[in-house]
Every structure is written in C-alpha cells, then in structure tokens.
Design an enzyme around this catalytic site. Structure first.
Site, mmCIF file in Angstrom:
data_model
loop_
_atom_site.group_PDB
_atom_site.id
_atom_site.type_symbol
_atom_site.label_atom_id
_atom_site.label_comp_id
_atom_site.label_asym_id
_atom_site.label_seq_id
_atom_site.Cartn_x
_atom_site.Cartn_y
_atom_site.Cartn_z
ATOM 1 N N TYR A 164 0.816 -1.220 0.000
ATOM 2 C CA TYR A 164 0.000 0.000 0.000
ATOM 3 C C TYR A 164 0.847 1.268 0.000
ATOM 4 O O TYR A 164 0.513 2.251 0.660
ATOM 5 C CB TYR A 164 -0.992 0.000 1.169
ATOM 6 N N HIS A 165 1.929 1.250 -0.789
ATOM 7 C CA HIS A 165 2.828 2.399 -0.865
ATOM 8 C C HIS A 165 3.077 2.838 -2.312
ATOM 9 O O HIS A 165 4.209 3.023 -2.728
ATOM 10 C CB HIS A 165 4.180 2.058 -0.216
#
Length: 531
Positions: free
Chosen positions: A467-468
């Site tokens: 989730y980056h």
C-alpha cells in the site's frame, strides 16, 4: 463560479498540510475539494479501526491493480483513502521516513532542494515526537506521534528472535540508522489516530478563508491556453466549477492525481486521443514510473493465546479491550496493524537495509472473513527498493470510472531473488529459539516450500501490495518527468502537484511521513511564489 486564490484537490497526507499552511495567515482564500465524506466514522479515529475501513467503500477507493503479468495474472487489492485525511485516515499509521540516501538520490537525479538535509526541517516541522526536540526530531508540530502504545509479550518475543539472528534493537528507525528491530513509532497518540484531517484540517476548516467541499468528484482541470485556471467537479450529481486566481494544487495521490491529469488532457497523447480526450499537453510521464512495495506474508500458528485472534474470539477479552480503551485509552484497540518490525540487509551487495518486516500479532486469510480461527501471528516482508516499474492509464473518459493499474510486481530478476531471500530470512527468524518455542506450525508458505522455485511460486500466488504506490508524476528535468523540483507541472502555468506521485523513487519504508513532508515543503514553495 466560485473564485478563490488556491484550489487544493485531495484532503490527504499532502493536501492537509498545504491547506493548513496556506490558510493560517488569513491572506489567501482556499477551496479544498475531497471526493469522500467527512471523517465522522468512529473507525477512522480508533487505531484498530483499520480492520473496518480497509474494506469500506464509503471511505476507501478500493482500487485493484492487474492483471499482473509476473504474479500469475492476479489482481491485487489497493486500498486508498476517500475521506478527509485521505489514506492517513485508513493506513497502518507506521511513521517511517526512509533512509537519508533515498532523498539524497532524488537530489542526485537533478532535483535541487530535495536532499535529506533539505527535507529534514519539514519532517521536524510536522512532528510532535515522543523523543522531544533533537537534531533529528521536532516537538511542536501538528502531527502527534507516539511509540507503539500497544505492546505485548508476543511483540517482545519477536524482538528477542531478531536479536538472536543478529539484528540489534533499534528504538528509533528515523534516527541515526535504520537497521535493526523495534517497535514502530506511529501517527497516533492517547488512543486516537493522528490523520491529517485531525492534525491539519480540523483547525483550517474552521477559518473563514477556507472552504471544504466533501463528496466532490473532480472531473478535470480547466485551462486557458497553457495556464490552469480552475476545476470542474461533481457534487450530488451536479457539475460545478471553481476558478483559482493563483494556483490549482493536485494532492489526490499516486492514483488520483495522474488520473485527473489524463482526464484533463495532460498525459500520453496517443492514450488521450484513444479515449477522445482533447490533448492540452503531451506528457508521456503522467501515469508512468509507478512503484510500490510488494509484501509477502509468512503465517504461524502458536499455542500461546496472546494474539489478537484470541482477543477477538473471546467475548470476555473483547469486553475487557473495550473497557480498557474507553476508560484508559489503552489495550488492543490502540494497536496499529504491524506494531513492531525490523529493517535488515539480506543481499550480499547491499550496504544498507534492503528489506522491511512488519510483525502482526494476528493472522487472517482474508480480512473480510475476520481473524483466523486459530492463535496466529504474521510477518510481512517487502523489498525496500524494488526495481519493478508499472503504469496507470486512463480506462474511460468518465471521471467516475477507475483507471487501469499495472504495477509489474516481480518483473526483474533482482526483485525475484530478493523476495526469495526475504522469505528464507523470515523462516530463519521463526526458527530462532524465542519464536520456535511458541510456534506449532508454519501455516504459510508451509514446510513443503523449501526450494527457491517453491518460495517464488508462493510469492507470486499470495503476495500483495504493501500500500505504498508512488512515482506516477515524478519530479525531474528530463522528458519523462511531470513536475520540476518546485513541483510545477512542466509546460503548464498555475498547476502544481504535491503528493506521493512526485517521488522519483520509492522511499525505504512506509510512505505517509514522506507525503506529509512533501505537503509541508510544497506549502513553502507555493507561499514563496505567491510573495
């Protein structure tokens, strides 16, 4: 048509600091447009609430990447915040800046003013850090940061195992070195999440010179020649327009910002023409250079009933957790998803940490099904600096349609080798005496996965986004760059970008801290130009 000095699109980690800084003097009128609702849901403020917001379409865009060509054609879930506070309102709260060399590399790539020494004052400015004011930390910033408020014997056991394997204790991953193991600092304090909605926007939104519009889906930036002059947006089915006397600032994130640009006619010319979008400027870098951390879980069953799985299954422990939280703001409800972790060097050619581990005191095969029915914990490992690059492309001229995303996870040999080595490292860690004595079974990858081929197959079949996502409107001076080091869009006046999309390369760690820093620095750049 409403007319203001600045229009800011996106109320997340970049947009929150910008709105706060632009409005605090009272000199400028600012309109903030956010596609999601206000942050009124309880789960947005209680740290453990991530388990609710992770799949909630009301506050989460719920994007997916794929089909991914190098991981069995799978689609990979990408949660992104759609609410005041953006992803800072739904993330895992881990506060990691990354390595100083990450930012020095940006500077070496020609981005003047973005070395670590240039960025450090902005990190310090945003922080109220538990270590107080030091050469590396600030003590009076809007964002309340704490040491992990939830700690458990299970987390301590993980740290003992790290010590056995040769990873030293590190109580500040944002200190003088990153390597080692410890409890993460997190963007929460006194039992409440420190999202940018709470840290920055709560005060700004009360000012007379700031107007916040939620539920506002931006349809596109409007231009007069090569100058951005405003935006069109949709609220409750009605299209409205606003005009910016000075600048439009896009802070919609690594997915939202390139999507808005492409809808507006800024992007790869052939792609825009394919969808009938008039080309304002052919910018091939819009949507390119997509990077993300690819994480793979190792799951273990334990006989020790100290996991959050056990807390959830027992009504007595659930009740005790509620009482502990609402009376003293302590206990499991204050836990971040991965409250402890480590950074390690596992590849022979690395002179800095090349993988990151998040230790979760719980396990779940799928969050929509809740915790696993056994006592379990998880170690999620990801490569710190992946080489794989993907892209984001317009899928429809309809602003409500989601873009096409392909991250190209594990597309390089180095990324594949590092992931296999990382899984072996985690398994070695699990066999250290501290952890081995409490483990009943390795649920995943499983004892049968012994060869490099088997471990790589497991990573391909079960790996996920950490989730980056970053990099889709990167900084630079070359033909593939979208913004210059002052974050102005090349060839367009009055349009700036300040979010994860401008990062030329992914930082070595969680990205929320870097995004808030970008917002703080962008505010100074904007105000300097306004003067």
């Amino acid at each position: 048509m409403e007319e203001v000095d600045f229009i800011v699109v996106g109320a997340g980690s970049g947009g929150g600091p910008i709105v706060h800084r632009l409005t605090e003097s009272g000199r400028f009128r600012v309109l903030l447009l956010e596609a999601g609702p206000r942050d009124t849901k309880r789960g947005l403020h209680i740290p453990i609430g991530f388990s609710q917001t992770f799949l909630d379409p009301e506050v989460n865009w719920k994007f997916s990447s794929g089909p991914e060509p190098h991981i069995d054609g799978r689609r990979v879930y990408w949660p992104r915040g759609k609410v005041l506070g953006g992803s800072s309102a739904i993330n895992g709260m881990v506060y990691i800046r990354g390595l100083p060399s990450d930012y020095d590399k940006w500077h070496q790539m020609g981005n003047e003013g973005w070395s670590f020494s240039d960025c450090l004052p902005y990190f310090k400015r945003l922080e109220t850090h538990p270590l107080g004011k030091t050469e590396l930390h600030g003590a009076a910033g809007p964002v309340a940061i704490s040491g992990a408020e939830y700690r458990s014997p299970l987390g301590d056991t993980f740290l003992y195992a790290c010590d056995e394997i040769g990873l030293p204790r590190n109580d500040d991953f944002n200190g003088t070195w990153q390597e080692g193991a410890g409890y993460y600092h997190v963007t929460s304090s006194k039992g409440r999440r420190s999202s940018t909605a709470r840290s920055y926007l709560a005060k700004a939104s009360r000012l007379a010179n700031c107007r916040v519009v939620t539920g506002a889906l931006v349809e596109g930036v409007q231009f007069e020649g090569s100058r951005a002059v405003g935006v069109k947006y949709r609220v409750r089915g009605q299209t409205q327009a606003a005009r910016a006397r000075r600048e439009v600032v896009l802070c919609a994130g690594a997915v939202g910002t390139p999507h808005i640009l492409q809808l507006s006619g800024l992007g790869p010319g052939a792609l825009l023409q394919e969808h009938g979008v008039p080309v304002v400027r052919d910018l091939p870098g819009v949507g390119a250079n997509l990077q993300d951390h690819f994480g793979v879980h190792s799951v273990y069953e334990t006989w020790w009933r100290m996991t959050l799985n056990d807390d959830y299954r027992s009504w007595r422990r659930r009740l005790g957790a509620l009482v502990s939280y609402y009376v003293m703001k302590r206990g499991p409800l204050t836990a971040s998803p991965g409250f402890a972790g480590a950074f390690a060097r596992i590849m022979s050619q690395s002179d800095e940490p090349d993988v990151q581990i998040h230790f979760f005191p719980w396990s779940s095969s799928r969050l929509d099904r809740g915790f696993d029915p056994f006592s379990g914990f998880t170690m999620l490992v990801n490569q710190s600096r992946p080489e794989s690059r993907g892209s984001l492309r317009l899928a429809s001229p309809d602003p409500a349609a989601k873009p096409s995303i392909v991250a190209n996870y594990l597309s390089t040999e180095n990324d594949r080798q590092t992931m296999v080595a990382a899984l072996r490292f985690v398994r070695e860690l699990s066999r250290c005496e501290s952890l081995a004595t409490i483990i009943i079974d390795e649920r995943a990858p499983g004892a049968d996965a012994t060869t490099d081929e088997a471990l790589l197959a497991y990573a391909r079949a079960h790996g996920q986004s950490a989730y980056h996502p970053v990099g889709t409107c990167r900084m630079g001076h070359d033909s593939g760059a979208v913004v210059d080091p002052r974050l102005k869009v090349h060839g367009i006046e009055g349009l700036r970008i300040a979010d994860a999309s401008v990062m030329p390369t992914l930082v070595s760690g969680n990205t929320n801290a870097a995004c808030m820093m970008i917002g703080e620095k962008a505010a100074d750049l904007i105000l300097a130009d306004a003067r």
